[in-house]
Design an enzyme around this catalytic site. Structure first.
Site, mmCIF file in Angstrom:
data_model
loop_
_atom_site.group_PDB
_atom_site.id
_atom_site.type_symbol
_atom_site.label_atom_id
_atom_site.label_comp_id
_atom_site.label_asym_id
_atom_site.label_seq_id
_atom_site.Cartn_x
_atom_site.Cartn_y
_atom_site.Cartn_z
ATOM 1 N N ASN A 171 0.811 -1.120 -0.197
ATOM 2 C CA ASN A 171 0.043 0.092 -0.162
ATOM 3 C C ASN A 171 1.013 1.052 -0.053
ATOM 4 O O ASN A 171 1.781 1.383 1.012
ATOM 5 C CB ASN A 171 -0.839 -0.010 1.355
ATOM 6 C CG ASN A 171 -1.890 -1.003 1.326
ATOM 7 O OD1 ASN A 171 -2.501 -1.524 0.033
ATOM 8 N ND2 ASN A 171 -2.085 -1.656 2.514
ATOM 9 N N SER A 213 -0.815 3.086 6.343
ATOM 10 C CA SER A 213 -1.085 3.548 7.628
ATOM 11 C C SER A 213 0.162 3.824 8.377
ATOM 12 O O SER A 213 0.293 4.615 9.381
ATOM 13 C CB SER A 213 -2.215 2.912 8.578
ATOM 14 O OG SER A 213 -1.794 1.594 8.772
ATOM 15 N N VAL A 214 1.213 3.029 7.980
ATOM 16 C CA VAL A 214 2.604 2.986 8.519
ATOM 17 C C VAL A 214 3.514 3.294 7.502
ATOM 18 O O VAL A 214 3.478 2.747 6.384
ATOM 19 C CB VAL A 214 2.887 1.453 9.111
ATOM 20 C CG1 VAL A 214 4.253 1.677 9.956
ATOM 21 C CG2 VAL A 214 2.014 1.257 10.154
ATOM 22 N N HIS A 273 6.413 -1.697 3.832
ATOM 23 C CA HIS A 273 6.194 -2.933 4.276
ATOM 24 C C HIS A 273 5.513 -3.819 3.135
ATOM 25 O O HIS A 273 4.328 -3.115 2.392
ATOM 26 C CB HIS A 273 5.463 -3.202 5.527
ATOM 27 C CG HIS A 273 4.211 -2.316 5.502
ATOM 28 N ND1 HIS A 273 4.205 -1.015 5.662
ATOM 29 C CD2 HIS A 273 3.055 -2.445 5.467
ATOM 30 C CE1 HIS A 273 2.991 -0.413 5.878
ATOM 31 N NE2 HIS A 273 1.998 -1.250 5.565
HETATM 32 P P1 DGP Z 1 -0.803 -0.561 5.908
HETATM 33 O O1 DGP Z 1 -2.192 -0.148 6.219
HETATM 34 O O2 DGP Z 1 -0.439 -1.130 4.667
HETATM 35 O O3 DGP Z 1 0.155 0.662 6.330
HETATM 36 O O4 DGP Z 1 -0.302 -1.554 6.821
HETATM 37 C C1 DGP Z 1 0.292 -1.541 8.405
HETATM 38 C C2 DGP Z 1 -0.064 -2.701 8.726
HETATM 39 O O5 DGP Z 1 0.921 -2.947 9.973
HETATM 40 C C3 DGP Z 1 -1.192 -2.916 9.354
HETATM 41 O O6 DGP Z 1 -1.898 -4.228 8.585
HETATM 42 C C4 DGP Z 1 -1.231 -3.439 11.072
HETATM 43 C C5 DGP Z 1 0.144 -3.431 11.129
HETATM 44 N N1 DGP Z 1 0.560 -2.833 12.349
HETATM 45 C C6 DGP Z 1 0.446 -1.828 12.870
HETATM 46 N N2 DGP Z 1 1.162 -1.601 14.028
HETATM 47 C C7 DGP Z 1 1.639 -2.738 14.471
HETATM 48 C C8 DGP Z 1 2.304 -3.311 15.276
HETATM 49 O O7 DGP Z 1 2.790 -2.547 16.282
HETATM 50 N N3 DGP Z 1 2.835 -4.582 15.396
HETATM 51 C C9 DGP Z 1 2.529 -5.296 14.360
HETATM 52 N N4 DGP Z 1 2.969 -6.558 14.331
HETATM 53 N N5 DGP Z 1 1.912 -4.991 13.092
HETATM 54 C C10 DGP Z 1 1.441 -3.781 12.981
#
Ligand code: DGP
Length: 112
Positions: free
Chosen positions: A85, A93-94, A98
């Site tokens: 994404n 969102s991050v 990834h």
């Molecule tokens: P996106 O929405 O494409 O940016 O995906 C970010 C993903 O990261 C989302 O599916 C949830 C995951 N995520 C967010 N915070 C954390 C965390 O603290 N630990 C882990 N393992 N995953 C996380």
């Protein structure tokens, strides 16, 4: 990038269920799984999104895909989906690039 969530996971400041790690990449379980297997593969170096990664470290894109494919097989998957994404409208969102690896159920197309 001291406040970046995934940089904090790389540094061990936040815990994650890590399934694969090298000096240059990590794969861990998504905290909010959208499929029976839902992992995220990240470079350990901070890059904002897939386009930035491709521009700044082209070899890392292939390394993420190769590692994700290997881990998918270790997870028992033959069929799976890989998703970057890029940008909030696309669902990012991050803002540490990834690669989502999703599998273990049938999937529709197009994605929402
Ligand atoms: P996106 O929405 O494409 O940016 O995906 C970010 C993903 O990261 C989302 O599916 C949830 C995951 N995520 C967010 N915070 C954390 C965390 O603290 N630990 C882990 N393992 N995953 C996380």
């Amino acid at each position: 990038m001291s406040e970046c969530l995934f940089c904090r996971i790389v540094r061990g400041e936040l815990t994650a269920d890590i399934v694969h790690r090298t000096d240059s990449l990590m794969i861990f379980r998504d905290i909010a799984p959208q499929a029976p297997v839902h992992l995220v593969a990240i470079p350990t170096e901070h890059h904002v999104d897939a386009g930035a990664l491709a521009a700044e470290d082209p070899g890392a894109v292939g390394a993420l895909v190769t590692a994700a494919d290997q881990v998918a097989r270790l997870e028992g998957l033959t069929d799976y989906r890989l998703v970057f994404n890029s940008g909030a409208l696309a669902g990012q969102s991050v803002f540490h690039v990834h690669l989502h690896l999703l599998g273990g159920r049938a999937m529709g197309w197009p994605p929402g």
